[in-house]
Design an enzyme around this catalytic site. Structure first.
Site, short mmCIF file in Angstrom:
data_model
loop_
_atom_site.label_atom_id
_atom_site.label_comp_id
_atom_site.label_asym_id
_atom_site.label_seq_id
_atom_site.Cartn_x
_atom_site.Cartn_y
_atom_site.Cartn_z
N GLY A 1 0.84 -1.20 0.00
CA GLY A 1 0.00 0.00 0.00
C GLY A 1 0.87 1.25 0.00
N TYR A 2 0.71 2.08 -1.05
CA TYR A 2 1.53 3.29 -1.17
C TYR A 2 0.65 4.52 -1.01
CZ TYR A 2 5.74 5.82 -2.76
OH TYR A 2 6.85 6.62 -2.83
N THR B 1 -1.26 7.07 2.19
CA THR B 1 -0.71 8.01 3.18
C THR B 1 0.33 7.34 4.08
OG1 THR B 1 -2.84 9.13 3.18
CG2 THR B 1 -1.36 9.65 4.99
N GLU C 1 2.23 -1.51 16.51
CA GLU C 1 2.26 -0.31 17.36
C GLU C 1 1.38 0.80 16.79
OE1 GLU C 1 4.17 0.39 20.51
OE2 GLU C 1 2.45 1.69 20.25
N GLY D 1 -1.80 6.07 16.74
CA GLY D 1 -0.86 6.61 15.75
C GLY D 1 0.57 6.53 16.23
N GLU E 1 -13.42 12.25 7.05
CA GLU E 1 -13.64 11.73 5.71
C GLU E 1 -15.02 12.14 5.19
OE1 GLU E 1 -12.41 7.63 5.20
OE2 GLU E 1 -11.23 7.82 7.04
N LYS F 1 -9.99 0.19 18.51
CA LYS F 1 -8.72 0.45 19.21
C LYS F 1 -8.80 0.02 20.68
CE LYS F 1 -7.40 4.15 16.02
NZ LYS F 1 -7.51 5.60 15.76
#
Lengths: 400, 400
Positions: free
Chosen positions: A8-9, A11, A124, A129, A185, A200
């Site tokens: 996946g390229y 963000t 992680e 984030g 979004e 999360k």
């Protein structure tokens, strides 16, 4: 040279490539070897991009190359990420991911597989984030019985709650602003309904209890019902409203929920504003601790993914144990939790006190035609009963 | 069963024994084996104490017992802790300590020795008490070039600054209160002059740069010159005064200093009050992060020591690498740092503006007979020159 492939390229994936490039010297020094991006998997072409010649469209190229030691997944979604992860690990490749959906659903299985094949599965960046929280839970807070984990785990909603509080704006206006700034979004459901934070806290609770916690079992309320009027009352109470994702030890199990809370100024999470995230932990001997930082964003998230790559590169021949068994933990009913509640109602004081007993009334500037109050501490069953008795409830927010 | 010896049965040592007892079940589960305290080294006897029969007075008993796998040092001071640590590690025993004086002075050497003998030397509790910061720096923030570490690393002085701010009290009165509450020692020098925080930032800076940073090289100012009048000005500026221990990357080196700073409300350390500690980290890709918790106290500190024991117990046959070479880092001159400065003076405005150029004046309630102002951002060399030109300076506090 340690060769990696990035899946996946977008963000995060391009952030990982950028961090490896920008901090190449310091990372090479820490690892004692160079990290080299051999492939990038993406459906698209990237003509003119410096990494153009690394792009492949078929995962089999990566899977079949024995030189690829670490597969870094930054595609999002459970499939095909899960299939690729499984194949990578089963063929002795290490795996690192920022993908909360994948880990919340398949974390226990990937961790078990990684152990069986003496490689590592690291995640992680899947929670908070850039904030280090997974590894601290796994290797730092190990002397404690963790009695509470409460996090501001979604940057979009925290930005919105901060702006509503600063500007007195209504929910819909702040949502539009967040969308314009790129913080929310076009379809903001996963953020504002709490689904993102729910996955999360499922991951964090699984790590705390060492068993599978299914996110579907976690009671989840979003922020869509919070109004400018609620913010006025919060200010009158000297509090801030935050979307918390929490779990609490109760007996042999845990209660978990995602819901807005009114926090008092002395709470470590009170001052966590804008797109920042934070995780509050209470241990039975440690007491209170908090981890704060950028919960999202290209480079902070990529920083956490690259830290996983560094950690793997330092342990290429060894599985670092993570306790997260596949057996499902049956969560306790979230209504066992005791809180005060902030309530707004059109009912009169006699009806309020009949239903809730002694309460503390609160008035907000310019708000009329309703009564608002804070209850004594009560569990969710007692609250539901009192609310049903009172009827006419306009709003209810837990108070911490 | 993994057998350990605890050196020193004071506050921290007895805390370690207590945490191992209270959380025995969860710790055994995490380690996969039982941690058993075989010896406690202390000069004193403890008649009636449940651990009475574990007490030994001669370290040789521990050193010569091959069953002791981990030596846990909680005595404080460089000697004899250093001699015991060296002997333990050289004979293949792991070593964990809460001793900042030992690690600031001998950390690089003990880490090298531990690597040579394939054991571990851990010191999570030496900085920030229960706050996980050593392991996060070593294994989580590894993708970043760390550009700043700033900590509130001393609970005693933070308690005192908090009380001065809350109550408007003078330094001497707050010190007496802290001594009565047991937060400050009879001889408070190490805390209030910043020596304790200085050793801790030396340790953190050593870990960040991977080389030895001598605490003697760090410019250190304490809080003894802060007055109730300064607090009034801080309030007028909407700021809090905190004793910060900081290091900043500058070119190929670091600047480090310990000094009081005025912080604005948006700074993550602004709200760290009472005996709590926190460490703020700025990484070049991570951005801002903060670690917050109990910086001292029996059980929180013991929690960190026991987490080290758990980590060692999970890696009994393996050295976890720590980058901290013995080669000394020559720190850059701390006066290279650019700050605004808050200044109080008996000089008049013409003299102030002649020396400092354009400044922002500030008035505090009930303070007369002086002028106070905040300078533009300037480095320490420029400040010193301007101060010498002005003369008559009553107070100077850096502003962040």
């Amino acid at each position: 040279m340690i060769q990696i492939a990035v899946l996946g390229y977008g963000t995060i994936g391009s952030g990982v490539v950028e961090v490896l490039k920008v901090n190449k010297d310091s990372i090479t020094k820490r690892v004692g070897d160079e990290i080299f991006v051999k492939y990038i998997l993406d459906l698209r072409e990237f003509p003119g991009d410096p990494m153009e010649d690394k792009i492949v469209h078929d995962y089999a190229v990566i899977q079949n190359d024995p030189e690829v030691a670490i597969v870094v997944e930054a595609m999002g979604g459970v499939e095909p990420a899960y299939t690729f992860a499984k194949q990578a690990i089963e063929s002795g490749k290490h795996f690192a991911t920022s993908n909360k959906a994948l880990i919340a659903e398949k974390g226990a299985e990937l961790i078990r597989l990684a152990k069986e094949h003496n490689v590592n599965c690291m995640f992680e960046a899947s929670v908070g984030g850039g904030i280090p929280i997974i590894r601290p839970l796994n290797s730092c807070l190990t002397a404690d019985v963790i009695e509470e984990v409460s996090g501001i785990l979604n940057g979009t909603t925290n930005y919105m709650m901060t702006k509503m509080s600063e500007k007195g704006s209504e929910f819909e206006d702040v949502l539009k602003d967040a969308q314009q700034k790129g913080y929310a979004e076009a379809d903001p459901t996963a953020d504002i309904e709490g689904h993102d934070a729910c996955r999360k806290i499922a991951i964090l609770t699984s790590l705390v209890c060492g068993q599978q916690v299914d996110f579907q079992d976690i009671h989840t309320e979003g922020i869509t019902k919070i109004t400018a009027t609620d913010i006025k009352y919060a200010k009158a109470l000297g509090r801030s409203i935050k979307l918390l994702a929490s779990s609490y030890q109760t007996g042999d199990s845990y209660c978990a929920l995602v819901a807005p809370f009114m926090l008092e100024p002395t709470h470590p999470l009170y001052n966590v504003n804008d797109v920042f995230n934070a995780v509050f932990v209470h241990g039975n001997v440690l007491g209170d601790a908090m981890f704060y930082g950028s919960g999202a964003g290209k480079l902070p998230t990529a920083s956490a993914v690259v830290a996983d790559i560094v950690e793997i590169a330092k342990h290429l021949d060894e599985n670092i144990p993570v306790e997260w068994r596949k057996e499902k933990l049956e969560l306790a009913d979230y209504r066992q939790l005791k809180n005060k509640y902030f309530v707004r109602t059109t009912a009169d004081k006699a009806a309020i006190e009949k239903a809730f007993g002694s309460v503390s009334y609160v008035q907000a500037e310019g708000v009329t035609g309703e009564n608002a109050f804070v209850t004594a501490e009560m569990d969710g069953f007692a609250y539901d009963k009192a609310e049903a008795e009172l009827g006419e409830v306009l709003q209810c927010i837990r108070v911490k």
